[in-house]
Design a protein around this motif. Structure first.
Motif, short mmCIF file in Angstrom:
data_model
loop_
_atom_site.label_atom_id
_atom_site.label_comp_id
_atom_site.label_asym_id
_atom_site.label_seq_id
_atom_site.Cartn_x
_atom_site.Cartn_y
_atom_site.Cartn_z
N ASP A 73 -32.35 -59.74 13.23
CA ASP A 73 -31.61 -59.14 14.33
C ASP A 73 -31.31 -57.68 14.00
OD1 ASP A 73 -29.98 -58.45 16.46
OD2 ASP A 73 -28.76 -60.27 16.36
N VAL A 76 -26.54 -55.42 15.19
CA VAL A 76 -25.35 -56.26 15.02
C VAL A 76 -24.17 -55.37 14.64
CG1 VAL A 76 -24.30 -58.12 13.66
CG2 VAL A 76 -26.73 -58.24 14.28
N SER A 93 -22.22 -63.69 9.22
CA SER A 93 -23.33 -64.40 8.56
C SER A 93 -23.30 -65.89 8.87
CB SER A 93 -23.30 -64.15 7.05
OG SER A 93 -22.29 -64.90 6.40
N ALA A 96 -24.68 -66.15 12.30
CA ALA A 96 -26.12 -65.89 12.23
C ALA A 96 -26.88 -67.11 11.75
CB ALA A 96 -26.39 -64.70 11.32
N VAL A 101 -30.70 -66.94 12.46
CA VAL A 101 -30.88 -65.54 12.05
C VAL A 101 -30.69 -65.45 10.54
CG1 VAL A 101 -30.09 -63.17 12.33
CG2 VAL A 101 -30.03 -64.75 14.28
N LEU A 104 -29.53 -59.77 9.05
CA LEU A 104 -28.72 -58.97 9.96
C LEU A 104 -28.87 -57.50 9.60
CD1 LEU A 104 -25.28 -60.86 10.01
CD2 LEU A 104 -27.22 -61.15 11.55
N SER A 319 -29.67 -59.30 19.58
CA SER A 319 -28.47 -59.93 20.15
C SER A 319 -27.49 -58.90 20.68
CB SER A 319 -27.77 -60.79 19.10
OG SER A 319 -27.17 -59.97 18.10
N HIS A 321 -24.97 -58.07 19.14
CA HIS A 321 -23.71 -58.77 18.83
C HIS A 321 -22.59 -57.76 18.64
CE1 HIS A 321 -21.32 -62.06 17.00
NE2 HIS A 321 -20.92 -61.16 16.11
N LEU A 343 -25.04 -63.72 18.32
CA LEU A 343 -25.87 -64.21 17.22
C LEU A 343 -26.28 -65.66 17.40
CD1 LEU A 343 -24.02 -62.55 14.21
CD2 LEU A 343 -26.41 -62.16 14.88
#
Length: 441
Positions: A73, A76, A93, A96, A101, A104, A319, A321, A343
């Motif tokens: 990803d 983030v 995390s 994720a 995922v 990151l 994402s 995020h 995520l």
């Protein structure tokens, strides 16, 4: 890759068998299995079975589930350092891992901003100590993301930053951006830009058009994105630097990217999963979880993003995020903060395009794994033997309802709240170690 990996502990030999292997990097989509040993994939293919795995190998029968590379990803936001109440590297995390995922890429928009070597090192060390997936930072392109003074690009690269960007802040000074691109070209550094002309966007809270007028909300015109992107692409032609538009959201931007690629410019682009699966009508009765930057566009532009993904013009899905606390979201729409978490919903929301028959599964997986790895120069994003054992086991048909209790992010501002999504990660593996198993929490 530059970045931190989790402390994997002792690694035995494991075989994932009776799976559907999906790996666009190898042109792979079919039955088979893979073997992991000491954090590395050592075998992958149709000939890997429980019988061929060898004695002493732990067998994981996937029962026909998809085994694919772990997601990478590229966009983030977290709250660490400075706003850990919204999200930490550890909580991000965890979210994720639940979404498949395994890597990151975190943005520098923290407090303090990640704009020097010591702060890049802080992120890497903090991730190593607290995170269960790999984390690598993008460093700020300008000091304090203030848009006035360039950061030390070469030193940031040596420290472990994988790209430079001001994250949510576009660089408006064309002369400064030209200098950044020239320096980045010399250091082989990727420049990532949020393509939005801030004066055109100022005061706007959603896409400009009929829906905004009906809701009585100030709009952000498509031209805010297109003007910034076209300027940037001309500077890329001038400098030859690698450039990535972090998110595009409209057909006009896609046309610019197409032309730049046809002209051989080193340009890539991303789109958020929100702009693939949602449009401005989802805002409905002023639902602030749908207040995003760039804003959700009309259905024609959403369809253009899907076409761009299907045709390979859009390189990656992110994402985007961006955790926000209730105090900044439970407000009138015009006053609420921009941003949504994503995520845990990234993969199932993207899979909706496959379930609808709009985009082949291979294109979706490539945009989440192979292509971000290639852009960032990572050796992950594939199931090829000899590469890190970062993978996700996915049941693409399994349905689940998104809600606060089902999300691991500290913040709960999901635009998919209360929706049924189809596709659930059963297991996530990073460097050979299982960091998430559905039902084992």
């Amino acid at each position: 890759m530059s970045g931190s990996a989790p402390d994997t502990g002792p690694n035995g030999r494991r075989a994932f068998v009776n799976a559907r292997l999906v790996d666009p990097a190898q042109g792979l989509d079919g039955p088979g299995g893979l073997i992991v040993e000491d954090g590395t994939i050592v075998a992958c293919g149709a000939d890997v079975t429980a019988d061929s795995a060898g004695s002493g190998t732990e067998i994981r029968d996937c029962a026909g589930a998809i085994v694919m590379p772990g997601l990478i990803d590229m966009r983030v936001f977290t709250g660490e350092p400075g706003a850990e109440h919204r999200e930490t590297l550890a909580s991000a995390s965890e979210a994720a891992a639940a979404g498949g995922v395994t890597t990151l890429i975190v943005m520098p928009n923290t407090n303090p901003v990640i704009d020097d070597v010591a702060l890049v090192d802080f992120i890497l060390r903090r991730a190593r100590d607290t995170a269960i997936v790999r984390i690598a930072p993008m460093a700020a392109l300008t000091k304090g993301t203030g848009g006035a003074e360039m950061t030390e690009i070469g030193m940031l690269r040596e420290a472990g930053a994988v790209a430079v960007t001001d994250g949510i802040v576009p660089v408006t000074n064309a002369r400064l951006l030209r200098r950044v691109l020239a320096y980045a070209h010399d250091f082989g550094m990727l420049v990532v830009q949020h393509v939005e002309e801030p004066e055109l966007a100022r005061g706007g809270v959603m896409n400009e058009g009929e829906v905004a007028t009906r809701l009585g909300l100030s709009g952000i015109p498509i031209e805010a994105e297109v003007i910034m992107l076209e300027r940037d692409l001309r500077l890329v032609a001038l400098t030859g630097a690698r450039y990535h538009a972090s998110q595009i959201s409209c057909r006009a931007s896609l046309d610019l990217i197409r032309r730049a690629k046809e002209n051989g410019l080193p340009v890539t682009c991303g789109v958020s999963v929100n702009h693939l699966a949602l449009n401005e009508n989802d805002i409905g009765a002023y639902r602030t979880f749908f207040k995003l930057s760039p804003p959700l566009r009309g259905e024609d532009d959403r369809a253009a993003m899907v076409e761009g993904l299907r045709d390979g013009l859009i390189d990656v899905i992110v994402s985007s995020h961006d955790p926000q606390e209730p105090d900044t979201k439970r407000l009138p729409f015009s006053e609420a903060a921009f941003g949504a978490i994503g995520l845990e919903t990234l993969l199932p929301a993207a899979l909706s395009l496959h379930h609808d028959g709009a985009v082949p599964l291979g294109e979706i997986v490539a945009a989440l794994t192979t292509r971000p790895a290639r852009i960032l120069g990572f050796d992950m994003g594939t199931l090829a033997p000899g590469t890190p054992a970062d993978l996700a086991v996915l049941d693409p048909q399994r349905s689940w309802r998104v809600g606060p209790d089902s999300l691991r992010s500290k913040s709960k501002n999901s635009p998919f709240e209360h929706r049924m999504l189809e596709g659930r990660v059963l297991e996530t593996v990073v460097a050979g170690r299982t960091v998430f198993a559905l039902g084992a929490e």
